[in-house]
Design an enzyme around this catalytic site. Structure first.
Site, short mmCIF file in Angstrom:
data_model
loop_
_atom_site.label_atom_id
_atom_site.label_comp_id
_atom_site.label_asym_id
_atom_site.label_seq_id
_atom_site.Cartn_x
_atom_site.Cartn_y
_atom_site.Cartn_z
N TYR A 76 16.08 -20.33 -4.49
CA TYR A 76 14.66 -20.56 -4.16
C TYR A 76 14.31 -19.94 -2.81
O TYR A 76 13.26 -19.36 -2.63
CB TYR A 76 14.34 -22.06 -4.15
CG TYR A 76 12.85 -22.31 -4.02
CD1 TYR A 76 12.04 -22.37 -5.16
CD2 TYR A 76 12.24 -22.43 -2.77
CE1 TYR A 76 10.67 -22.55 -5.05
CE2 TYR A 76 10.87 -22.61 -2.66
CZ TYR A 76 10.09 -22.67 -3.81
OH TYR A 76 8.74 -22.84 -3.69
N THR A 129 -10.97 -1.72 -9.11
CA THR A 129 -11.54 -2.93 -9.72
C THR A 129 -11.07 -4.22 -9.03
O THR A 129 -11.88 -4.99 -8.51
CB THR A 129 -11.18 -2.98 -11.21
OG1 THR A 129 -9.76 -2.82 -11.34
CG2 THR A 129 -11.89 -1.87 -11.98
N ASP A 219 -3.88 1.11 0.36
CA ASP A 219 -3.47 0.71 -0.98
C ASP A 219 -2.38 1.71 -1.35
O ASP A 219 -2.63 2.86 -1.72
CB ASP A 219 -4.64 0.78 -1.97
CG ASP A 219 -4.22 0.32 -3.36
OD1 ASP A 219 -3.01 0.39 -3.65
OD2 ASP A 219 -5.08 -0.10 -4.15
N LYS A 262 3.75 0.60 -10.27
CA LYS A 262 3.49 2.04 -10.45
C LYS A 262 4.62 2.84 -9.80
O LYS A 262 5.67 3.00 -10.40
CB LYS A 262 2.12 2.40 -9.85
CG LYS A 262 0.93 1.96 -10.71
CD LYS A 262 0.61 0.51 -10.57
CE LYS A 262 -0.77 0.16 -11.11
NZ LYS A 262 -1.02 -1.30 -11.02
N ARG A 386 -12.62 4.08 -18.11
CA ARG A 386 -12.82 3.96 -16.67
C ARG A 386 -14.23 4.49 -16.38
O ARG A 386 -14.41 5.61 -15.95
CB ARG A 386 -11.76 4.77 -15.89
CG ARG A 386 -10.45 4.03 -15.69
CD ARG A 386 -10.64 2.82 -14.84
NE ARG A 386 -9.45 2.02 -14.58
CZ ARG A 386 -9.43 0.70 -14.65
NH1 ARG A 386 -10.48 0.02 -15.05
NH2 ARG A 386 -8.36 0.02 -14.33
C1 LIG Z 1 -4.99 1.61 -7.06
C2 LIG Z 1 -4.63 0.26 -7.52
N1 LIG Z 1 -4.69 -0.78 -6.67
C3 LIG Z 1 -4.38 -2.03 -7.05
C4 LIG Z 1 -3.97 -2.30 -8.33
C5 LIG Z 1 -3.69 -3.73 -8.73
O1 LIG Z 1 -2.35 -3.92 -8.96
P1 LIG Z 1 -1.79 -4.98 -10.05
O2 LIG Z 1 -2.22 -4.50 -11.38
O3 LIG Z 1 -0.31 -4.93 -9.84
O4 LIG Z 1 -2.35 -6.30 -9.71
C6 LIG Z 1 -3.87 -1.26 -9.24
C7 LIG Z 1 -3.46 -1.55 -10.64
O5 LIG Z 1 -3.79 -0.91 -11.58
C8 LIG Z 1 -4.22 0.05 -8.84
O6 LIG Z 1 -4.16 1.08 -9.68
#
Ligand SMILES: Cc1ncc(COP(=O)(O)O)c(C=O)c1O
Length: 462
Positions: A76, A129, A219, A262, A386
């Site tokens: 844990y 998103t 990001d 990714k 998209r």
């Molecule tokens: C550019 C980007 N940021 C954030 C995310 C969010 O990540 P997660 O799907 O692991 O929550 C994604 C996921 O598709 C993404 O492509």
């Protein structure tokens, strides 16, 4: 004398395990997509032949990563896999604090909650998103500061992920620097077609932000792929390794959110990384409420081990060359046929320009959603919308956002499909393109309040 006159890219691996996939009939698929409300997210994956829905969590892990899974320390607290992952983050990204989260949006949630005050503005190089959603949930206002070229699918500008510094300066003037929580800077901008920013642009952004005391939060979801593009497209970087470029990028930022699903070649996992001690402390306090203890944050020990090992593999030049080479292979085939796609070809996906593909369908009849459904009907290839559905509604007016880009994303999972799969996909897109006049628009019959693209349902217009 050489006849082929070229040296191709090829995968730096061979296949050890295979997973059978189902071939279905057109009749079966028409029924399946109707039952799924013409939303490819609602299809059962076993009814899909080639799954190009997303590159998120769909990568094939290596034997080295699978071996690591057996080394999972599921304590844990204080799992040794956490410390291995932390060392990998220090080594490759250079950030001081690692806050593990179950996936990217877990990190976005925590970052937004600790940094955004209601009424703040968060400038970003196009929205993503879940990222924008968490910023808005925290009371923030997203402002798009990406270069105009990013909104033009025909523009071949090499760094469509760049920030327009004039747009940012205007926002600073309008709101005042103290109202800007941070810059939300995405590598290989997903919604723009997987387009990178350049190091030159990042350095200029860093200068402007330093003067105004505004942090830059990366990001980093596809930042290793962005690093590959800097190496191959930007003057002065050809001789640097992906590792060196990655470290340089991170050095101009104050922290990062990461969806490891990714770049890191794993099926689950993510993190928030920060340099500031006080912020990291606040983040850990929220972490234990929403994700898990500070040394696992919602990820199993074995998955943290796979992440740490995946990072080592992801920064290898040969891996990136083959990964992006495969995406380019599909894109170039579609360009040869004359199918309208976003240019230049991005890192993780090919994006069909649905406005050009289906000019007879108005945007509020969801052309990209209809095109994704038509492709599935034709061949069982699953893609994703998209466009207007993903963009959602303006919270204030309740109206749809009408994004300039109305796209269908063909996302290539890493190390999963072969060149023949890419050929079959291109052939299906060609067939759908030839019959495009017969494709009809859609009507939305169920609309969730947030992130509607995941669960919305549609019917075909007659
Ligand atoms: C550019 C980007 N940021 C954030 C995310 C969010 O990540 P997660 O799907 O692991 O929550 C994604 C996921 O598709 C993404 O492509």
């Amino acid at each position: 004398m050489a006849k082929l006159k070229k040296r191709s890219w090829a995968e730096p691996f061979k296949i050890k395990v295979v997973e059978p996939i189902k071939m279905t009939t057109q009749e079966f698929r028409e029924k399946a997509i109707e039952e799924a409300g013409y939303n490819t997210f609602l299809l059962r994956s076993e009814d899909v032949y080639i799954d190009l829905l997303t590159d998120s969590g769909t990568s094939a892990m290596s034997d080295y990563q699978w071996a690591g899974m057996m080394m999972g320390d599921e304590a844990y607290a204080g799992s040794k896999n956490f410390y291995h992952l932390e060392a990998a983050i220090h080594k490759y990204y250079g950030y001081k604090h690692l806050i593990p989260t179950h996936q990217g949006r877990g990190a976005e949630h925590i970052l937004s909650q600790i940094m955004i005050k209601p009424g703040d503005v968060i400038p970003g190089n196009m929205y993503f998103t879940t990222t924008r959603h968490h910023q808005e949930l925290a009371g923030g206002i997203f402002a798009d500061i990406i270069v105009d070229e990013a909104h033009d699918p025909e523009s071949t500008y090499k760094f469509k992920g760049n920030v327009d510094l004039n747009k940012l300066s205007n926002i600073i003037k309008e709101y005042g620097a103290e109202k800007v929580s941070y810059i939300s800077l995405e590598g290989n901008v997903n919604m723009a077609g997987g387009q990178p920013f350049s190091m030159k642009n990042l350095k200029e952004l860093y200068e402007l932000c330093s003067k105004n005391n505004i942090p830059i939060m990366l990001d980093a979801t596809r930042i290793i792929e962005n690093s590959y593009f800097i190496k191959t497209r930007e003057e002065g970087y050809a001789d640097l390794s992906i590792e060196e470029i990655l470290m340089e990028i991170c050095s101009y930022t104050d922290g990062a959110t990461m969806s490891s699903k990714k770049d890191h070649l794993v099926n689950i996992g993510g993190f928030l990384a920060l340099n500031d001690d006080h912020l990291a402390q606040k983040a850990r306090e929220l972490l234990v409420v929403f994700e898990g203890l500070q040394t696992y944050g919602g990820i199993a020990g074995r998955d943290m081990e796979a992440m740490a090992r995946g990072i080592e593999e992801a920064v290898q030049y040969d891996h990136m060359k083959a990964r992006i080479g495969q995406v380019e292979y599909l894109g170039e085939k579609l360009l040869e046929i004359g199918v309208p796609i976003v240019k230049p070809i991005g890192s993780h996906a090919i994006y069909l320009d649905a406005k050009k593909f289906l000019p007879h369908i108005p945007q509020d009849q969801y052309p990209a959603q209809a095109l994704a459904a038509a492709i599935y009907e034709d061949s069982g290839v699953r893609t994703m919308e998209r466009g207007i559905v993903s963009a959602g509604r303006d919270k204030k007016t309740g109206n749809h956002y009408f994004p300039k880009l109305e796209l269908v994303r063909l996302t290539i999972p890493r190390r999963v499909y072969t060149q023949a799969h890419m050929d079959v996909t291109a052939e299906s897109i060609e067939a759908v393109f030839e019959n495009r006049d017969s494709i009809k628009g859609l009507k939305m019959v169920y609309e969730p309040e947030s992130l509607r693209f995941f669960q919305a349902r549609f019917e075909k217009l007659t």
